[in-house]
Design a protein around this motif. Structure first.
Motif, PDB file in Angstrom:
ATOM      1  N   PRO A 109       0.946  -1.283  -0.255  1.00  0.00           N
ATOM      2  CA  PRO A 109       0.048   0.058   0.059  1.00  0.00           C
ATOM      3  C   PRO A 109       0.749   1.193  -0.055  1.00  0.00           C
ATOM      4  O   PRO A 109       1.839   1.226   0.661  1.00  0.00           O
ATOM      5  CB  PRO A 109      -0.929  -0.140   1.349  1.00  0.00           C
ATOM      6  N   ARG A 110       0.333   1.969  -0.744  1.00  0.00           N
ATOM      7  CA  ARG A 110       1.230   3.331  -0.847  1.00  0.00           C
ATOM      8  C   ARG A 110       0.398   4.800  -0.625  1.00  0.00           C
ATOM      9  O   ARG A 110      -0.744   4.641  -0.693  1.00  0.00           O
ATOM     10  CB  ARG A 110       1.549   3.547  -2.389  1.00  0.00           C
ATOM     11  N   PRO A 111       0.892   5.892  -0.084  1.00  0.00           N
ATOM     12  CA  PRO A 111       0.122   6.778   0.304  1.00  0.00           C
ATOM     13  C   PRO A 111      -0.207   7.549  -0.882  1.00  0.00           C
ATOM     14  O   PRO A 111       0.644   7.714  -1.929  1.00  0.00           O
ATOM     15  CB  PRO A 111       0.932   7.548   1.183  1.00  0.00           C
ATOM     16  N   TYR A 112      -1.151   8.711  -0.883  1.00  0.00           N
ATOM     17  CA  TYR A 112      -1.474   9.358  -2.071  1.00  0.00           C
ATOM     18  C   TYR A 112      -2.188  10.733  -1.475  1.00  0.00           C
ATOM     19  O   TYR A 112      -2.507  10.743  -0.142  1.00  0.00           O
ATOM     20  CB  TYR A 112      -2.380   8.789  -3.156  1.00  0.00           C
ATOM     21  N   HIS A 113      -2.857  11.643  -2.271  1.00  0.00           N
ATOM     22  CA  HIS A 113      -3.269  12.887  -1.853  1.00  0.00           C
ATOM     23  C   HIS A 113      -4.400  12.620  -1.035  1.00  0.00           C
ATOM     24  O   HIS A 113      -4.740  13.975  -0.257  1.00  0.00           O
ATOM     25  CB  HIS A 113      -3.472  13.623  -2.868  1.00  0.00           C
ATOM     26  N   ARG A 114      -5.216  11.577  -0.961  1.00  0.00           N
ATOM     27  CA  ARG A 114      -6.470  11.555  -0.104  1.00  0.00           C
ATOM     28  C   ARG A 114      -6.024  10.729   0.846  1.00  0.00           C
ATOM     29  O   ARG A 114      -7.217  10.236   1.679  1.00  0.00           O
ATOM     30  CB  ARG A 114      -7.405  11.003  -0.914  1.00  0.00           C
ATOM     31  N   GLY A 115      -5.136  10.094   1.273  1.00  0.00           N
ATOM     32  CA  GLY A 115      -4.674   9.106   2.197  1.00  0.00           C
ATOM     33  C   GLY A 115      -4.058   7.943   1.816  1.00  0.00           C
ATOM     34  O   GLY A 115      -2.868   8.023   1.165  1.00  0.00           O
ATOM     35  N   MET A 116      -4.163   6.731   2.283  1.00  0.00           N
ATOM     36  CA  MET A 116      -3.641   5.657   1.813  1.00  0.00           C
ATOM     37  C   MET A 116      -4.527   4.561   0.889  1.00  0.00           C
ATOM     38  O   MET A 116      -5.582   4.631   1.011  1.00  0.00           O
ATOM     39  CB  MET A 116      -3.446   4.689   3.281  1.00  0.00           C
ATOM     40  N   SER A 117      -3.556   4.130  -0.170  1.00  0.00           N
ATOM     41  CA  SER A 117      -4.456   3.472  -1.030  1.00  0.00           C
ATOM     42  C   SER A 117      -4.916   1.909  -0.293  1.00  0.00           C
ATOM     43  O   SER A 117      -4.280   1.607   0.740  1.00  0.00           O
ATOM     44  CB  SER A 117      -3.344   2.947  -1.849  1.00  0.00           C
ATOM     45  N   ALA A 118      -5.869   1.340  -0.747  1.00  0.00           N
ATOM     46  CA  ALA A 118      -6.437   0.322  -0.062  1.00  0.00           C
ATOM     47  C   ALA A 118      -7.293  -0.674  -1.063  1.00  0.00           C
ATOM     48  O   ALA A 118      -7.840   0.201  -2.111  1.00  0.00           O
ATOM     49  CB  ALA A 118      -7.690   0.813   0.786  1.00  0.00           C
ATOM     50  N   ARG A 165     -11.733  -2.052   1.573  1.00  0.00           N
ATOM     51  CA  ARG A 165     -11.126  -2.889   2.804  1.00  0.00           C
ATOM     52  C   ARG A 165      -9.928  -2.085   3.087  1.00  0.00           C
ATOM     53  O   ARG A 165      -8.802  -2.348   2.165  1.00  0.00           O
ATOM     54  CB  ARG A 165     -10.968  -4.421   2.287  1.00  0.00           C
ATOM     55  N   SER A 166      -9.505  -1.414   4.161  1.00  0.00           N
ATOM     56  CA  SER A 166      -8.660  -0.651   4.616  1.00  0.00           C
ATOM     57  C   SER A 166      -7.462  -1.682   4.989  1.00  0.00           C
ATOM     58  O   SER A 166      -7.873  -2.737   5.445  1.00  0.00           O
ATOM     59  CB  SER A 166      -8.883   0.471   5.587  1.00  0.00           C
ATOM     60  N   TYR A 167      -6.137  -1.055   4.902  1.00  0.00           N
ATOM     61  CA  TYR A 167      -4.987  -1.903   5.312  1.00  0.00           C
ATOM     62  C   TYR A 167      -5.100  -1.624   6.832  1.00  0.00           C
ATOM     63  O   TYR A 167      -5.106  -0.537   7.348  1.00  0.00           O
ATOM     64  CB  TYR A 167      -3.878  -1.367   4.851  1.00  0.00           C
ATOM     65  N   PRO A 168      -4.587  -2.667   7.509  1.00  0.00           N
ATOM     66  CA  PRO A 168      -4.548  -2.534   9.117  1.00  0.00           C
ATOM     67  C   PRO A 168      -3.278  -1.683   9.481  1.00  0.00           C
ATOM     68  O   PRO A 168      -2.487  -1.682   8.993  1.00  0.00           O
ATOM     69  CB  PRO A 168      -4.408  -3.995   9.664  1.00  0.00           C
ATOM     70  N   GLY A 169      -3.419  -1.327  10.340  1.00  0.00           N
ATOM     71  CA  GLY A 169      -2.265   0.024  10.961  1.00  0.00           C
ATOM     72  C   GLY A 169      -1.017  -0.868  11.402  1.00  0.00           C
ATOM     73  O   GLY A 169       0.019  -0.293  11.313  1.00  0.00           O
ATOM     74  N   ASP A 170      -1.095  -2.139  11.801  1.00  0.00           N
ATOM     75  CA  ASP A 170      -0.255  -2.913  12.319  1.00  0.00           C
ATOM     76  C   ASP A 170       0.525  -3.572  11.186  1.00  0.00           C
ATOM     77  O   ASP A 170       1.634  -4.158  11.397  1.00  0.00           O
ATOM     78  CB  ASP A 170      -0.537  -3.962  13.295  1.00  0.00           C
ATOM     79  N   GLY A 171       0.151  -3.274  10.011  1.00  0.00           N
ATOM     80  CA  GLY A 171       1.095  -3.681   8.742  1.00  0.00           C
ATOM     81  C   GLY A 171       0.655  -5.204   8.679  1.00  0.00           C
ATOM     82  O   GLY A 171       1.294  -5.680   7.462  1.00  0.00           O
ATOM     83  N   LYS A 172      -0.129  -5.957   9.398  1.00  0.00           N
ATOM     84  CA  LYS A 172      -0.346  -7.468   8.881  1.00  0.00           C
ATOM     85  C   LYS A 172      -1.469  -7.386   7.894  1.00  0.00           C
ATOM     86  O   LYS A 172      -2.335  -6.536   7.739  1.00  0.00           O
ATOM     87  CB  LYS A 172      -0.893  -8.174  10.230  1.00  0.00           C
TER      88      LYS A 172
END
Length: 475
Positions: free
Chosen positions: A259-268, A280-287
């Motif tokens: 996942p990569r960041p972009y101008h509106r947040g994090m790609s999902a 479906r968002s990516y979990p904050g713990d990286g898993k």
């Protein structure tokens, strides 16, 4: 310490006619709204400081808001006092006028003066009309949603949670929660008209976002098509078209799907259910439960590229990796591939050097634009999806970039000779961002056509542009 930090001293000087609990009530109410907004922002971005900044950007300075709420609460008393003062001044002025008129007319007629005094007295004794204000509440409207599975007319979607947020002036903002019942109805009850934001979450943590407007005097209802089950793993095959100068068993292609960041947040990851987009968002713990990076060889066999605990590349031994004809990926409409690396097997033992530690000096990659008229510097720790570098339009995604192993580029530059004006770039940009779909009951074949190594030659007259990937890093 509670956030935001608001105290009694932040308000204007205390008035004699002010309710004793007014200031504390405002602090409690405002702190609750800011806490709710902060929790909502933390769902989108786990960084607390960034979340607080976004709350402040959306709502404004909490101290200024508290003072404004105090002023609104005291406005009626303050205005009443001012009105009475104005009336008193007006009456005084009228009195002076009356006395002057009576004095000037006394010589003409005592009777006229008497009548004039009577008229002025009558005017002075007329009651002051009360100021009427309309209620800001307005008419209440029923707001509800019908949730169905898979398609229009599908079975009821049960157990989905919803959050409806009122938008507008800070004092009017509020949030309501609801759950879809056995008939798939998510009922938020009667609400004032205005603009709202809706967030629906499935039991397996897929989200649907939308904005809506409730009109005065009209109930609001909408049917939303929801996923009937959680996304599953589906097989994916790669078909890489290797150019003639790269047809060697020693070459590998590393595709980086992290996942990569972009101008509106994090790609999902997202998938379309009917006409609705569920994220479906990516979990904050990286898993996460899909291969974030894959290695492909000349036979289009794929290896899952293991990452370290920080989702960074680590040194590998190709003999310890398992080659497969396909690899399982989670259902998703758009797997984005912002960067891929052309490596030799020997480079895997130094794979971690693609992402130097933050304390190390980072050397940028020299990258050619896809039409080979411009070059740009790309830093490995700043690769994202933000527009920029080669002049992409506002809000557009950067095209995919292919980076070639440093050893190979060094060899090409050495072979060209120091006095040869033709040099070689580290990589080249494609004409667009490569996107792939992993769909259930489909033959998911992800095709990639690689450019010739000769395309890395920098033509004479090529112009450099500012560094690509600026504006924030992934790691």
């Amino acid at each position: 310490m509670a956030w935001p930090e608001i105290s009694i001293e932040d308000f204007p000087p205390e008035r004699d006619d002010e309710p004793s609990s007014l200031r504390q009530d405002i602090i409690d109410e405002l702190s609750d709204h800011f806490a709710c907004a902060l929790n909502r922002e933390l769902l989108k971005n786990p960084d607390e400081q960034i979340a607080k900044q976004r709350v402040i950007q959306n709502f404004g300075d909490p101290i200024k808001i508290a003072r404004q709420l105090w002023l609104d609460a005291m406005k009626e008393k303050i205005m009443s006092q001012r009105i009475m003062t104005g009336i008193s001044v007006l009456m005084a002025v009228c009195g002076v006028i009356v006395v002057g008129m009576v004095w000037s007319m006394m010589k003409e007629s005592q009777a006229f003066n008497t009548r004039m005094m009577a008229q002025m007295t009558e005017i002075a004794n007329r009651p002051v009309p009360e100021v009427q204000t309309e209620s800001a509440a307005g008419e209440m409207n029923q707001v509800s949603f019908q949730l169905v599975q898979g398609k229009q007319g599908g079975k009821p979607a049960i157990g989905f949670t919803g959050e409806l947020t009122k938008r507008g002036e800070n004092i009017d903002v509020f949030k309501l929660d609801a759950v879809s019942n056995d008939e798939g109805v998510m009922d938020f009850g009667k609400l004032p008209w205005g603009k709202y934001s809706l967030n629906i979450k499935s039991p397996w943590d897929e989200h649907y976002y939308s904005e809506l407007t409730v009109l005065p005097g009209r109930n609001y209802s909408q049917t939303i098509v929801c996923p009937s089950a959680a996304p599953v793993e589906v097989p994916v095959r790669f078909e890489v078209q290797w150019p003639n100068d790269l047809k060697s068993d020693d070459w590998l292609l590393l595709c980086d799907f992290r996942p990569r960041p972009y101008h509106r947040g994090m790609s999902a990851l997202s998938r379309k259910i009917g006409v609705e987009n569920w994220i479906r968002s990516y979990p904050g713990d990286g898993k996460w439960d899909y291969p974030m990076a894959c290695l492909i060889n000349q036979e289009n066999q794929v290896f899952r590229c293991p990452l370290d605990q920080n989702r960074l590349f680590q040194n590998l031994d190709i003999d310890k990796l398992e080659a497969k004809q396909s690899i399982n990926m989670i259902e998703g409409d758009q797997y984005l591939l912002p960067v891929m690396y052309l490596l030799k097997k020997q480079d895997l033992s130094e794979l971690s050097r693609l992402e130097p530690h933050q304390t190390e000096r980072i050397s940028p990659y020299l990258v050619l634009h896809h039409d080979r008229k411009f070059t740009s510097e790309l830093y490995s720790n700043r690769i994202n999806l933000q527009s920029g570098g080669f002049g992409g339009g506002s809000g557009s995604f950067n095209p995919t970039t292919m980076i070639v192993a440093q050893h190979k580029i060094a060899a090409l530059r050495t072979a060209a000779g120091k006095n040869n004006p033709i040099q070689f770039a580290n990589g080249i940009q494609f004409s667009k961002l490569l996107k792939f779909t992993a769909a259930k009951d489909h033959d998911n074949v992800w095709r990639i056509k690689l450019p010739e190594l000769s395309q890395l030659k920098i033509p004479e007259g090529t112009k450099p542009v500012e560094a690509n990937g600026s504006g924030g890093g992934l790691f």
